[in-house]
Design a protein around this motif. Structure first.
Motif, short mmCIF file in Angstrom:
data_model
loop_
_atom_site.label_atom_id
_atom_site.label_comp_id
_atom_site.label_asym_id
_atom_site.label_seq_id
_atom_site.Cartn_x
_atom_site.Cartn_y
_atom_site.Cartn_z
N VAL A 1 0.76 -1.33 -0.07
CA VAL A 1 -0.01 0.05 0.02
C VAL A 1 0.81 1.26 -0.10
O VAL A 1 0.37 2.33 -0.60
CB VAL A 1 -0.93 -0.07 1.33
CG1 VAL A 1 -1.47 1.38 1.34
CG2 VAL A 1 -1.91 -1.27 1.14
N LEU A 2 1.95 1.22 0.76
CA LEU A 2 2.86 2.59 1.00
C LEU A 2 3.89 2.50 0.00
O LEU A 2 4.55 3.62 0.13
CB LEU A 2 3.21 2.48 2.56
CG LEU A 2 2.02 2.67 3.58
CD1 LEU A 2 2.74 2.59 4.88
CD2 LEU A 2 1.22 3.84 3.27
N HIS A 3 4.21 1.70 -0.68
CA HIS A 3 5.55 1.73 -1.60
C HIS A 3 5.63 2.77 -2.36
O HIS A 3 6.74 3.26 -2.56
CB HIS A 3 5.44 0.33 -2.42
CG HIS A 3 4.79 0.51 -3.86
ND1 HIS A 3 3.44 0.15 -3.79
CD2 HIS A 3 4.79 0.75 -5.07
CE1 HIS A 3 2.97 0.22 -4.86
NE2 HIS A 3 3.75 0.67 -5.72
N ASP A 4 4.61 3.55 -2.74
CA ASP A 4 4.81 4.82 -3.51
C ASP A 4 4.80 6.08 -2.71
O ASP A 4 4.58 7.16 -3.54
CB ASP A 4 3.95 4.61 -5.02
CG ASP A 4 4.54 4.01 -6.11
OD1 ASP A 4 5.79 3.67 -5.97
OD2 ASP A 4 3.85 3.63 -6.96
N ILE A 5 4.51 5.90 -1.88
CA ILE A 5 4.38 7.30 -0.90
C ILE A 5 5.32 8.17 -1.19
O ILE A 5 4.85 9.51 -1.13
CB ILE A 5 4.08 7.04 0.63
CG1 ILE A 5 3.52 8.11 1.43
CG2 ILE A 5 5.61 6.59 1.19
CD1 ILE A 5 2.99 7.93 2.80
N ALA B 1 11.23 5.20 1.72
CA ALA B 1 11.91 4.23 2.90
C ALA B 1 12.36 5.16 4.03
O ALA B 1 12.12 4.76 5.10
CB ALA B 1 13.13 3.47 2.38
N LYS B 2 12.90 6.36 3.72
CA LYS B 2 13.17 7.20 4.63
C LYS B 2 12.17 7.65 5.83
O LYS B 2 12.28 7.64 6.92
CB LYS B 2 14.05 8.44 4.21
CG LYS B 2 14.35 9.51 5.30
CD LYS B 2 15.29 10.49 4.62
CE LYS B 2 15.92 11.51 5.60
NZ LYS B 2 16.62 12.62 4.99
N ALA B 3 10.98 7.97 5.06
CA ALA B 3 9.80 8.54 5.73
C ALA B 3 9.13 7.33 6.43
O ALA B 3 8.66 7.63 7.67
CB ALA B 3 8.88 8.93 4.72
N LEU B 4 9.34 6.01 6.01
CA LEU B 4 8.51 4.88 6.91
C LEU B 4 9.62 4.38 7.83
O LEU B 4 9.13 3.51 8.96
CB LEU B 4 8.13 3.90 5.66
CG LEU B 4 6.97 4.35 4.70
CD1 LEU B 4 6.85 3.18 3.65
CD2 LEU B 4 5.90 4.88 5.34
N ALA B 5 10.77 4.49 7.60
CA ALA B 5 11.71 3.78 8.62
C ALA B 5 11.31 4.16 10.17
O ALA B 5 11.52 3.22 10.82
CB ALA B 5 13.08 4.23 8.34
N PRO B 6 11.16 5.53 10.70
CA PRO B 6 10.87 5.47 11.86
C PRO B 6 9.41 4.74 12.52
O PRO B 6 8.99 4.67 13.73
CB PRO B 6 10.71 6.96 12.18
CG PRO B 6 11.15 7.62 11.01
CD PRO B 6 11.34 6.70 9.72
N LEU B 7 8.61 4.55 11.61
CA LEU B 7 7.30 3.79 11.74
C LEU B 7 6.99 2.10 11.92
O LEU B 7 6.69 1.71 12.70
CB LEU B 7 6.14 4.43 10.73
CG LEU B 7 6.01 5.66 10.89
CD1 LEU B 7 5.03 6.12 9.76
CD2 LEU B 7 5.47 6.36 12.10
N PHE B 8 8.13 1.92 10.85
CA PHE B 8 8.06 0.29 10.52
C PHE B 8 9.32 -0.31 10.66
O PHE B 8 10.43 0.16 10.50
CB PHE B 8 7.53 -0.17 9.51
CG PHE B 8 5.94 0.54 9.00
CD1 PHE B 8 4.76 -0.09 9.63
CD2 PHE B 8 5.85 1.54 8.30
CE1 PHE B 8 3.54 0.50 9.64
CE2 PHE B 8 4.47 2.11 7.89
CZ PHE B 8 3.18 1.65 8.84
N GLY B 9 9.35 -1.68 10.79
CA GLY B 9 10.71 -2.44 10.77
C GLY B 9 11.00 -2.78 9.32
O GLY B 9 10.11 -2.33 8.09
#
Length: 182
Positions: free
Chosen positions: A49-53, A78-86
């Motif tokens: 779902v989030l791959h193209d955010i 990836a940079k934006a999602l890294a604080p949220l997910f593993g």
């Protein structure tokens, strides 16, 4: 950025074009649906779902397409999602462009089946991998997940396809949050 802000981007900017026949929001929802239909883990559904955010976080994605510039959306995401997910969410997102480049090198006919926009962006992203690049990429611990995500990405471009809504995928993503992320 927190989880709600990430999903709110799809509400706020998801109707924007990214060169395909569907919107960015529809593409995200269809990618998630592809992953769910394949029986993927919650983490991989979230990655789908989030791959193209990164396109939504980029200041002007349409200008990048118009100027034939690679916006590096996978790195932004990836940079934006890294604080949220593993890494089970972040790494397939980070590697999905590499997966496209790999599949164009490794599978005869894959390139020809790409959408015209994907072919154009492939060129901007470095073209098919060399044999040496492909050998290195195959050793990635997230190689298989990245390939799955890439296949769902390309299949998720069907006009008017019915999908679950963002609320459905937000709930799935919430189960994947890293400890302390919200």
């Amino acid at each position: 950025m927190n989880l709600d802000e990430a999903f709110d981007l799809f509400e706020a900017r998801g109707q924007e074009s990214y060169g395909e026949a569907i919107t960015q929001r529809a593409h995200a929802l269809q990618s998630g649906l592809q992953a769910e239909r394949a029986g993927a883990s919650a983490a991989l559904v979230t990655a789908a779902v989030l791959h193209d955010i990164g396109h939504l976080l980029h200041r002007d994605t349409q200008a990048a397409y118009d100027s034939a510039t690679d916006d590096r959306h996978e790195a932004i995401a990836a940079k934006a999602l890294a604080p949220l997910f593993g890494p089970e969410v972040v790494e397939p997102v980070r590697l999905h462009v590499h997966a496209k480049r790999y599949l164009c090198q490794a599978e005869p006919g894959y390139h020809d089946a790409l959408s015209e926009t994907s072919k154009m962006t492939l060129h901007l992203q470095g073209g098919p991998m060399t044999a040496e690049e492909a050998a290195v990429f195959r050793r990635s611990p997230h190689f298989d997940a990245a390939l799955q995500l890439r296949r769902w990405d390309e299949a998720a471009k069907v006009p008017d396809l019915a999908t679950p809504d963002l609320t459905h995928y937000r709930a799935i993503a919430r189960t994947c949050l890293s400890t302390g992320a919200a």
